[in-house]
Enzyme design. Structure first.
Site: not given
Length: 227
Positions: A8, A30, A59, A61, A64, A67-68, A118, A178, A187, A207-208
């Site tokens: 990220d 990710k 990732d 998400k 829609d 079909n899309t 989250t 964490r 979060q 991540g962080r």
């Protein structure tokens, strides 16, 4: 339980430098919406050049019309990624349409459905879904399971109940981990690694705590040592 490292950082260069530092470890990577919009399909290839054994979770998400979503899922499968996700709130028809479309793919990735982000606390979740997080996350998971989806994105707090209502092999991937008591940031429903283990989580996303460390490889090693 597998570790998924969230890429990220603000630029492809910074993300690639991070991956270089952790390339000896057996982790998933990710790639989120920001990085994919900015850096595109070629970025996935750059990650594989660093270590071809890395597995990639795209990732995005998807949410829609059915079909899309199926069209997009088919394109994602052609990328050769190992896992991607859709929103369970798109509904059973959409999830079934996605899974049906993927039947023709030579390599079918793991498909997860997002239950409750989250970043939600109870009050904000209630305002959107008019139901408590635990009940709705479990219902979303059951919908996904019945639609042929392989698992869900949820918090560690919902993982065990979701498995109890689906099956033990239904994958749970949990952000908001964490590992060593770090700040929760944006979060709301964060958890420790022991808590995730106790609740049968299959993948943790970190991540962080990794990319903000001056020694990210050391953090990865410490995490893997306790998984």
């Amino acid at each position: 339980m597998k570790l998924c490292v969230a890429l990220d950082l603000p630029s492809a260069k910074e993300n690639l430098e991070l991956v270089e530092k952790i390339k000896e470890y057996d982790v998933w990577l990710k790639v989120g919406l920001r990085a994919f919009i900015r850096d595109g399909y070629n970025f996935l290839g750059e990650l594989k050049k660093i270590n071809p054994n890395f597995k990639i979770f795209l990732d995005l998400k998807l949410h829609d019309i059915p079909n899309t979503m199926a069209d997009a899922a088919q394109e994602i499968a052609q990328f050769g990624v190992d896992m991607f996700n859709v929103h369970a709130s798109a509904g059973k028809v959409a999830m079934r349409t996605v899974m049906k479309r993927l039947e023709s793919c030579q390599k079918q990735p793991i498909v997860l459905a997002v239950t409750a982000l989250t970043s939600f606390d109870e009050a904000n979740f209630q305002a959107v879904y008019n139901q408590d997080i635990a009940s709705k996350a479990t219902q979303f998971a059951k919908d996904a399971y019945e639609s042929g989806i392989h698992g869900v994105v949820c918090s560690a707090f919902e993982s065990q109940e979701i498995k109890n209502n689906t099956c033990a092999d239904f994958v749970t991937l949990c952000p908001g981990i964490r590992p060593f008591g770090e700040d929760s940031g944006d979060q709301k429903r964060v958890a420790t690694i022991p808590f995730a283990q106790e609740n049968s989580v299959d993948f943790i996303v970190v991540g962080r705590p990794i990319y903000e460390s001056t020694e990210p490889a050391n953090i990865v090693k410490r995490i893997l040592d306790i998984l």
